[in-house]
Design an enzyme around this catalytic site. Structure first.
Site, mmCIF file in Angstrom:
data_model
loop_
_atom_site.group_PDB
_atom_site.id
_atom_site.type_symbol
_atom_site.label_atom_id
_atom_site.label_comp_id
_atom_site.label_asym_id
_atom_site.label_seq_id
_atom_site.Cartn_x
_atom_site.Cartn_y
_atom_site.Cartn_z
ATOM 1 N N GLU A 46 -2.717 3.516 -9.617
ATOM 2 C CA GLU A 46 -1.976 4.438 -8.746
ATOM 3 C C GLU A 46 -2.697 5.781 -8.620
ATOM 4 O O GLU A 46 -2.696 6.381 -7.554
ATOM 5 C CB GLU A 46 -0.544 4.636 -9.254
ATOM 6 C CG GLU A 46 0.365 3.445 -8.983
ATOM 7 C CD GLU A 46 0.477 3.078 -7.498
ATOM 8 O OE1 GLU A 46 0.294 3.949 -6.630
ATOM 9 O OE2 GLU A 46 0.720 1.895 -7.202
ATOM 10 N N THR A 52 -7.337 7.464 -1.502
ATOM 11 C CA THR A 52 -8.509 6.582 -1.470
ATOM 12 C C THR A 52 -8.081 5.175 -1.041
ATOM 13 O O THR A 52 -7.028 4.696 -1.436
ATOM 14 C CB THR A 52 -9.164 6.522 -2.876
ATOM 15 O OG1 THR A 52 -9.301 7.855 -3.361
ATOM 16 C CG2 THR A 52 -10.517 5.883 -2.826
ATOM 17 N N GLY A 90 -14.105 11.041 -5.947
ATOM 18 C CA GLY A 90 -13.620 12.346 -5.487
ATOM 19 C C GLY A 90 -12.329 12.784 -6.165
ATOM 20 O O GLY A 90 -11.764 12.051 -6.987
ATOM 21 N N TYR A 129 5.535 10.939 -7.030
ATOM 22 C CA TYR A 129 5.064 9.653 -6.506
ATOM 23 C C TYR A 129 4.576 8.751 -7.642
ATOM 24 O O TYR A 129 4.998 7.598 -7.772
ATOM 25 C CB TYR A 129 3.935 9.826 -5.468
ATOM 26 C CG TYR A 129 3.329 8.483 -5.144
ATOM 27 C CD1 TYR A 129 3.984 7.601 -4.292
ATOM 28 C CD2 TYR A 129 2.170 8.040 -5.781
ATOM 29 C CE1 TYR A 129 3.489 6.324 -4.061
ATOM 30 C CE2 TYR A 129 1.671 6.767 -5.564
ATOM 31 C CZ TYR A 129 2.335 5.919 -4.696
ATOM 32 O OH TYR A 129 1.857 4.648 -4.480
ATOM 33 N N ASP A 147 5.020 8.451 -0.817
ATOM 34 C CA ASP A 147 3.775 9.128 -0.437
ATOM 35 C C ASP A 147 3.710 9.155 1.092
ATOM 36 O O ASP A 147 4.691 8.805 1.766
ATOM 37 C CB ASP A 147 2.561 8.415 -1.054
ATOM 38 C CG ASP A 147 2.394 6.995 -0.524
ATOM 39 O OD1 ASP A 147 3.284 6.514 0.211
ATOM 40 O OD2 ASP A 147 1.375 6.370 -0.842
ATOM 41 N N CYS A 208 4.093 -4.013 15.418
ATOM 42 C CA CYS A 208 5.556 -4.213 15.413
ATOM 43 C C CYS A 208 5.939 -5.668 15.644
ATOM 44 O O CYS A 208 6.945 -6.134 15.105
ATOM 45 C CB CYS A 208 6.205 -3.324 16.458
ATOM 46 S SG CYS A 208 5.911 -1.579 16.142
ATOM 47 N N CYS A 217 14.426 -1.446 12.732
ATOM 48 C CA CYS A 217 13.610 -0.251 12.979
ATOM 49 C C CYS A 217 14.088 0.532 14.208
ATOM 50 O O CYS A 217 14.016 0.052 15.342
ATOM 51 C CB CYS A 217 12.148 -0.672 13.162
ATOM 52 S SG CYS A 217 11.063 0.734 13.438
HETATM 53 FE FE1 SF4 Z 1 6.870 -1.245 14.061
HETATM 54 FE FE2 SF4 Z 1 9.025 -0.258 12.896
HETATM 55 FE FE3 SF4 Z 1 7.807 -2.339 11.811
HETATM 56 FE FE4 SF4 Z 1 6.650 0.038 11.737
HETATM 57 S S1 SF4 Z 1 8.544 -0.541 10.734
HETATM 58 S S2 SF4 Z 1 5.650 -1.877 12.297
HETATM 59 S S3 SF4 Z 1 7.290 0.904 13.691
HETATM 60 S S4 SF4 Z 1 8.797 -2.265 13.812
#
Ligand code: SF4
Length: 364
Positions: A46, A52, A90, A129, A147, A208, A217
């Site tokens: 982590e 990176t 780094g 995080y 993050d 998507c 989403c």
């Molecule tokens: Fe697309 Fe939403 Fe899935 Fe991200 S979380 S890939 S924006 S559908």
């Protein structure tokens, strides 16, 4: 009810969790730090993965855990060797903090990485995080690990338009992940979010149509997935012009310098160099004067060999590279004389590795 709570109310959180975890269990990439849940190795991975890319980290991780396989080995290791193992990754303060924290684990907790938020989160360099990532992955604790990657995914899922460049925005996302996280499988949940951000919900072109949580989403429903997250631009980095020299003597020895123990690239090694100013003196003359006055070395410097550029987040180094022959060395010189073979044992920042490569290629 605040805006976030309203957004959360509209989501089927149980189904989101199931869809994400099922996808992660099926599709996750095989990565060396996923082979077991050794808290020390999860922690190392982590820390390496911050800022990176995964592909870069893999060989470093494998070499690092071979050289320092457990808390005790890293706690007792010589700092020079640890920096050498990190050379090229780094952000060297990450590994310095890691070693300090691991020493504390060795002394205070008998070599076992602590599993409570208070104890693990109190170690040097362990921010929110790292704390969430290590405790959820290694100890299965339902703690958010937020993050930039996770903020991007969650900003799209929930259509959050707060600026993720502002530190206080992180708490909104921590609250959101807190509401979503699985109590039964927090490790798979957090890793699922990270994995989704890494391979599907990527910054510029999210896939998507392949996304396992597409139906949850909000950004996809609104068509705003490419506008999120909102991230204000950072200030342009400043530019520092420098001149550096690969100095050798008649026996082929090389003269190197150790950087101060505090600040940028602390304790790493470099070829002698000076920040140059535009004006009446050439860069070469400024270098000769610097070597005489500050390093106690009288040298003959050749023509300019090339320029090395290195970009940090806040700063760009433009280094003019010269080669030179040492004529006289005063007793109080701050440079160290090493053979070519010995040079390999010292850790150099990437910019100075490039300078050495120039010298090696010129000699061929
Ligand atoms: Fe697309 Fe939403 Fe899935 Fe991200 S979380 S890939 S924006 S559908």
């Amino acid at each position: 009810m605040n805006a976030l709570e309203e957004k959360l109310q509209q989501k089927d959180i149980d189904m989101f969790r199931d869809d994400l975890i099922t996808w992660f269990e099926r599709e996750q990439r095989i990565l060396p730090w996923r082979e077991d849940q050794d808290p020390y190795k999860v922690w190392v991975s982590e820390v390496m993965l911050q800022q990176t890319r995964v592909e870069t980290v893999i060989p470093y991780f494998l070499r690092f855990v071979e050289q320092f396989p457990n808390v005790e080995a890293l706690a007792e290791a010589d700092e020079e060797k640890v920096l050498k193992a990190w050379e090229g990754l780094g952000y060297y303060s990450r590994v310095r903090n890691l070693q300090s924290a691991v020493k504390e684990v060795q002394q205070q907790y008998g070599g076992t990485v602590p599993s409570t938020e208070k104890e693990f989160g109190g170690l040097k360099g362990v921010g929110p995080y790292t704390k969430g990532a290590v405790l959820s992955i290694a100890y299965n604790k339902p703690i958010p690990a937020v993050d930039g990657n996770v903020m991007r995914v969650m900003s799209r899922i929930l259509s959050i338009w707060d600026d993720i460049a502002k530190p206080k925005t992180r708490t909104i996302f921590e609250q959101a992940v807190h509401a979503f996280i699985s109590k039964e499988k927090p490790s798979e949940f957090n890793q699922g979010l990270m994995e989704l951000g890494a391979i599907i919900c990527t910054p510029k072109s999210p896939s998507c149509l392949l996304c396992p949580v597409q139906k949850h989403c909000s950004a996809f429903a609104e068509g705003s997935e490419r506008e999120l997250p909102v991230k204000s631009k950072k200030k342009k980095p400043g530019i520092k012009t420098m001149a550096a020299v690969v100095l050798t003597d008649d026996q082929g020895n090389i003269y190197i310098h150790k950087r101060p123990s505090k600040g940028l690239l602390a304790n790493l090694w470099e070829f002698p160099n000076v920040e140059t100013q535009k004006g009446i003196k050439t860069e070469r003359d400024q270098l000769v004067l610097f070597l005489e006055n500050e390093m106690g070395i009288n040298a003959e410097i050749d023509e300019l060999q090339g320029v090395v550029e290195h970009v940090f987040t806040h700063l760009v180094w433009n280094i003019s590279v010269f080669f030179g022959k040492v004529k006289q060395v005063s007793d109080g010189t701050r440079l160290k004389k090493v053979t070519k073979e010995q040079l390999e044992e010292f850790a150099f920042p990437v910019s100075h590795q490039k300078i050495w490569k120039m010298a090696v290629e010129a000699a061929e």
